[in-house]
Design a protein around this motif. Structure first.
Motif, PDB file in Angstrom:
ATOM      1  N   VAL A 203       0.828  -1.198   0.000  1.00  0.00           N
ATOM      2  CA  VAL A 203       0.000   0.000   0.000  1.00  0.00           C
ATOM      3  C   VAL A 203       0.867   1.254   0.000  1.00  0.00           C
ATOM      4  CG1 VAL A 203      -1.860   1.204   1.213  1.00  0.00           C
ATOM      5  CG2 VAL A 203      -1.828  -1.268   1.157  1.00  0.00           C
ATOM      6  N   ALA A 204       2.111   1.147   0.482  1.00  0.00           N
ATOM      7  CA  ALA A 204       3.033   2.286   0.426  1.00  0.00           C
ATOM      8  C   ALA A 204       3.320   2.691  -1.007  1.00  0.00           C
ATOM      9  CB  ALA A 204       4.330   1.941   1.151  1.00  0.00           C
ATOM     10  N   GLY A 205       3.113   1.767  -1.943  1.00  0.00           N
ATOM     11  CA  GLY A 205       3.273   2.133  -3.349  1.00  0.00           C
ATOM     12  C   GLY A 205       2.347   3.257  -3.752  1.00  0.00           C
ATOM     13  N   SER A 206       1.133   3.281  -3.189  1.00  0.00           N
ATOM     14  CA  SER A 206       0.209   4.371  -3.501  1.00  0.00           C
ATOM     15  C   SER A 206       0.705   5.693  -2.923  1.00  0.00           C
ATOM     16  CB  SER A 206      -1.187   4.050  -2.979  1.00  0.00           C
ATOM     17  OG  SER A 206      -1.194   3.946  -1.574  1.00  0.00           O
ATOM     18  N   SER A 207       1.362   5.634  -1.757  1.00  0.00           N
ATOM     19  CA  SER A 207       1.939   6.856  -1.181  1.00  0.00           C
ATOM     20  C   SER A 207       3.059   7.386  -2.064  1.00  0.00           C
ATOM     21  CB  SER A 207       2.484   6.562   0.222  1.00  0.00           C
ATOM     22  OG  SER A 207       1.462   6.180   1.093  1.00  0.00           O
ATOM     23  N   LEU A 208       3.892   6.471  -2.543  1.00  0.00           N
ATOM     24  CA  LEU A 208       4.972   6.894  -3.431  1.00  0.00           C
ATOM     25  C   LEU A 208       4.408   7.542  -4.683  1.00  0.00           C
ATOM     26  CD1 LEU A 208       8.062   6.770  -3.432  1.00  0.00           C
ATOM     27  CD2 LEU A 208       7.910   4.651  -4.743  1.00  0.00           C
ATOM     28  N   GLY A 209       3.327   6.953  -5.211  1.00  0.00           N
ATOM     29  CA  GLY A 209       2.674   7.578  -6.358  1.00  0.00           C
ATOM     30  C   GLY A 209       2.102   8.932  -6.003  1.00  0.00           C
ATOM     31  N   PHE A 289      -8.798  15.938  -1.178  1.00  0.00           N
ATOM     32  CA  PHE A 289      -9.350  16.703  -2.284  1.00  0.00           C
ATOM     33  C   PHE A 289      -9.301  18.213  -2.049  1.00  0.00           C
ATOM     34  CE2 PHE A 289     -12.272  13.477  -4.630  1.00  0.00           C
ATOM     35  CZ  PHE A 289     -11.230  12.557  -4.646  1.00  0.00           C
ATOM     36  N   PHE A 290      -9.454  18.650  -0.791  1.00  0.00           N
ATOM     37  CA  PHE A 290      -9.704  20.070  -0.556  1.00  0.00           C
ATOM     38  C   PHE A 290      -8.619  20.795   0.232  1.00  0.00           C
ATOM     39  CE2 PHE A 290     -13.979  18.162  -1.073  1.00  0.00           C
ATOM     40  CZ  PHE A 290     -14.319  18.821  -2.254  1.00  0.00           C
ATOM     41  N   ILE A 291      -7.590  20.109   0.680  1.00  0.00           N
ATOM     42  CA  ILE A 291      -6.473  20.831   1.301  1.00  0.00           C
ATOM     43  C   ILE A 291      -5.804  21.787   0.308  1.00  0.00           C
ATOM     44  CG2 ILE A 291      -4.055  20.424   1.962  1.00  0.00           C
ATOM     45  CD1 ILE A 291      -4.993  18.528   4.077  1.00  0.00           C
ATOM     46  N   LEU A 308       1.609  20.531  -1.218  1.00  0.00           N
ATOM     47  CA  LEU A 308       0.972  20.001  -0.017  1.00  0.00           C
ATOM     48  C   LEU A 308       0.457  18.585  -0.256  1.00  0.00           C
ATOM     49  CD1 LEU A 308      -1.100  22.953   1.501  1.00  0.00           C
ATOM     50  CD2 LEU A 308       0.936  21.870   2.442  1.00  0.00           C
ATOM     51  N   VAL A 309      -0.020  18.311  -1.475  1.00  0.00           N
ATOM     52  CA  VAL A 309      -0.462  16.959  -1.806  1.00  0.00           C
ATOM     53  C   VAL A 309       0.713  15.986  -1.709  1.00  0.00           C
ATOM     54  CG1 VAL A 309      -1.526  15.506  -3.573  1.00  0.00           C
ATOM     55  CG2 VAL A 309      -2.251  17.889  -3.305  1.00  0.00           C
ATOM     56  N   SER A 310       1.881  16.426  -2.168  1.00  0.00           N
ATOM     57  CA  SER A 310       3.068  15.572  -2.088  1.00  0.00           C
ATOM     58  C   SER A 310       3.521  15.382  -0.643  1.00  0.00           C
ATOM     59  CB  SER A 310       4.211  16.188  -2.915  1.00  0.00           C
ATOM     60  OG  SER A 310       3.878  16.189  -4.287  1.00  0.00           O
ATOM     61  N   ILE A 311       3.405  16.436   0.169  1.00  0.00           N
ATOM     62  CA  ILE A 311       3.744  16.311   1.594  1.00  0.00           C
ATOM     63  C   ILE A 311       2.818  15.307   2.262  1.00  0.00           C
ATOM     64  CG2 ILE A 311       3.761  17.524   3.803  1.00  0.00           C
ATOM     65  CD1 ILE A 311       4.649  20.039   2.267  1.00  0.00           C
ATOM     66  N   LEU A 312       1.527  15.420   1.978  1.00  0.00           N
ATOM     67  CA  LEU A 312       0.544  14.511   2.560  1.00  0.00           C
ATOM     68  C   LEU A 312       0.873  13.061   2.200  1.00  0.00           C
ATOM     69  CD1 LEU A 312      -3.299  15.158   2.528  1.00  0.00           C
ATOM     70  CD2 LEU A 312      -2.369  12.887   2.134  1.00  0.00           C
ATOM     71  N   LEU A 362      -0.364  20.228   9.839  1.00  0.00           N
ATOM     72  CA  LEU A 362      -1.542  19.357   9.852  1.00  0.00           C
ATOM     73  C   LEU A 362      -1.495  18.354   8.702  1.00  0.00           C
ATOM     74  CD1 LEU A 362      -4.421  18.705  10.975  1.00  0.00           C
ATOM     75  CD2 LEU A 362      -5.278  20.311   9.256  1.00  0.00           C
ATOM     76  N   THR A 363      -1.096  18.817   7.528  1.00  0.00           N
ATOM     77  CA  THR A 363      -1.011  17.943   6.356  1.00  0.00           C
ATOM     78  C   THR A 363      -0.027  16.810   6.584  1.00  0.00           C
ATOM     79  OG1 THR A 363      -1.566  19.790   4.878  1.00  0.00           O
ATOM     80  CG2 THR A 363      -0.499  17.866   3.890  1.00  0.00           C
ATOM     81  N   ALA A 364       1.099  17.128   7.210  1.00  0.00           N
ATOM     82  CA  ALA A 364       2.110  16.102   7.457  1.00  0.00           C
ATOM     83  C   ALA A 364       1.592  15.021   8.405  1.00  0.00           C
ATOM     84  CB  ALA A 364       3.371  16.752   8.028  1.00  0.00           C
ATOM     85  N   PHE A 365       0.999  15.436   9.516  1.00  0.00           N
ATOM     86  CA  PHE A 365       0.480  14.452  10.478  1.00  0.00           C
ATOM     87  C   PHE A 365      -0.688  13.662   9.899  1.00  0.00           C
ATOM     88  CE2 PHE A 365       2.833  16.970  13.593  1.00  0.00           C
ATOM     89  CZ  PHE A 365       3.323  15.979  14.419  1.00  0.00           C
ATOM     90  N   PHE A 366      -1.567  14.357   9.175  1.00  0.00           N
ATOM     91  CA  PHE A 366      -2.697  13.659   8.571  1.00  0.00           C
ATOM     92  C   PHE A 366      -2.206  12.638   7.539  1.00  0.00           C
ATOM     93  CE2 PHE A 366      -5.818  13.141   5.177  1.00  0.00           C
ATOM     94  CZ  PHE A 366      -6.926  12.736   5.898  1.00  0.00           C
TER      95      PHE A 366
END
Length: 455
Positions: A203-209, A289-291, A308-312, A362-366
């Motif tokens: 599932v970490a593959g989706s994070s890398l993507g 979607f909305f951050i 921010l999407v990449s940080i998340l 917040l984005t990082a922790f979330f």
């Protein structure tokens, strides 16, 4: 005179042919015959025995490592990169469509594109899981890979709203779901003791993507046209998905019988897990979607909002691996409760964020804790499946129901955002997380009522 404690051959034959001995032999033969009817089937009182607590059939063993097992993990992780990882980058599309291509549409209108995509990822899993169990991985992964590349390439030439709905939302979602479910289900064929850790790596593959694809999109959109930006994603997928088609292969014999397994819902733990996952997914994707649009509201630049999407997604990478390793030691269901509790707290904390710095934190922790939620659910689901050969069907049925949440969650949040502001959208998301987590707690207590047990 014979001794009292000695038995000759004639006496022994008489004992073996006695009615009691013959009855015991018949009972043993009947038990052995019934056990061979279907490998992994649990026979007995269905209401009094928790099927999820039954150990896998003794004849099924798991490598829990080795070259082939880890190659399967690599191939499955690539499938997640190209499926869920691509969806995780939709925040970039949301901001770009809203400000450049589809300026006449509202935030909730555009959110329907991503929501339909998420819905079909989960919804197509309803069929993909059973096909995987019955016919194997490549039967569905190869055509799904071709369809996904076609979806991306066609999206690059779309101009109208309905075209994006059809190509990126529906066609892309179907193809991604057909990749996602087998990639998750096949791990249960190779891993048992290390299943949560292996599932976390997949599932970490989706994070890398979710890290690479938004950055790639952001930089290419500044240097070239939208069409060639999206086509570049398609060429990247071509270079990756052939690895998945080669490496992801099932190990256990194919399942026979009915296409679906409705009897699974007689297990209250399974039903509550599915219901809890539904509510969690109903609220989980609102920040994804909305951050970026909230960042624009706070005065951030367009490029920073995309980062921010990449940080998340970047922080969700360790969030999907580390809790999986911990879950194999302290209990997968225990960790499955901890992760959404913290995620719900973070979503409610969003109400108090009014600065760019606070939003980044917040984005990082979330990102970390939401990644844990996504990675632990398949591992928990695999834990309660009585027969590993049914894993794809169990996960697929759960994903199919969750597709409704993926379809409606973000548009509801988008409509609340459009008419009432971010407070309403965030409150909806946080409330869904609370309901879902409560259902998971009940499922955990039914599975094992001991509070401090490893479960």
């Amino acid at each position: 005179m014979a001794k009292a404690d000695s038995i000759n051959s004639k006496d022994l034959e008489t004992l073996n042919n006695s009615p009691q001995a013959r009855s015991e032999k018949d009972l043993e033969n009947l038990t052995a015959t019934n056990a061979d009817i279907e490998e992994g089937t649990i026979i007995g009182d269905e209401s009094g025995v928790d099927q999820e607590k039954q150990a896998p059939p003794p004849e099924i063993t798991f490598p829990d490592g080795g070259l082939q097992s880890w190659l399967v993990v690599v191939g499955a992780a690539i499938a997640m990169f190209c499926s869920f990882g691509y969806v995780n980058a939709f925040g970039v599309y949301e901001a770009y469509y809203l400000s450049v291509i589809l300026t006449e549409k509202t935030a909730d209108d555009i959110a329907w594109i991503g929501s339909i995509q998420v819905a079909f990822i989960f919804g197509s899993g309803l069929f993909a899981g059973s096909i995987f169990d019955r016919y194997g991985a490549r039967v569905i992964i190869v055509p799904a890979s071709i369809l996904l590349v076609a979806s991306v390439m066609i999206t690059s030439i779309c101009k109208e709203y309905y075209q994006f709905l059809l190509c990126q939302g529906i066609l892309g979602g179907i193809a991604q779901g057909a990749l996602f479910t087998p990639a998750v289900g096949v791990i249960g064929h190779y891993f048992n003791k290390k299943r949560a850790a292996a599932m976390g790596l997949v599932v970490a593959g989706s994070s890398l993507g979710g890290v690479i694809l938004p950055i790639m999109l952001a930089n290419l959109l500044e240097r070239t046209t939208f069409g060639w930006t999206v086509r570049s994603i398609g060429f990247l997928f071509i270079g990756l998905l052939w690895i998945t088609c080669i490496t992801v292969v099932e190990r256990l014999p194919h399942r026979k019988g009915t296409f679906f397994l409705p009897a699974a819902f007689r297990n209250p733990s399974y039903s509550l897990l599915v219901a809890g996952n539904f509510f969690i997914l109903w609220g989980l994707f609102t920040p994804f979607f909305f951050i970026p649009t909230y960042a624009l509201k706070l005065g951030m630049s367009h490029s920073m909002s995309i980062y921010l999407v990449s940080i998340l997604n970047g922080l969700s990478f360790p969030g999907r691996i580390l809790p999986g390793i911990l879950a194999d030691k302290i209990g997968r269901m225990n960790c499955m409760i901890i992760a959404p509790v913290i995620t719900a707290i973070l979503i409610w904390s969003w109400l108090g964020v009014h600065t760019a710095t606070g939003l980044v934190v917040l984005t990082a922790f979330f990102g970390f804790w939401s990644g844990s939620v996504i990675s632990l659910f398949p591992a928990v689901m695999a834990q309660i499946v009585p027969n590993p050969r049914e894993m794809g069907t169990y996960i697929g049925m759960a994903m199919g129901i969750s597709g409704i949440a993926g379809l409606t969650g973000s548009p509801i949040a988008g409509a609340l955002l459009t008419h009432y502001g971010y407070t309403a959208a965030i409150s909806f998301s946080g409330s869904c997380m609370i309901v879902g987590t409560s259902l998971l707690i009940v499922a955990r207590m039914l599975y094992n009522p001991k509070i401090f047990a490893i479960a």
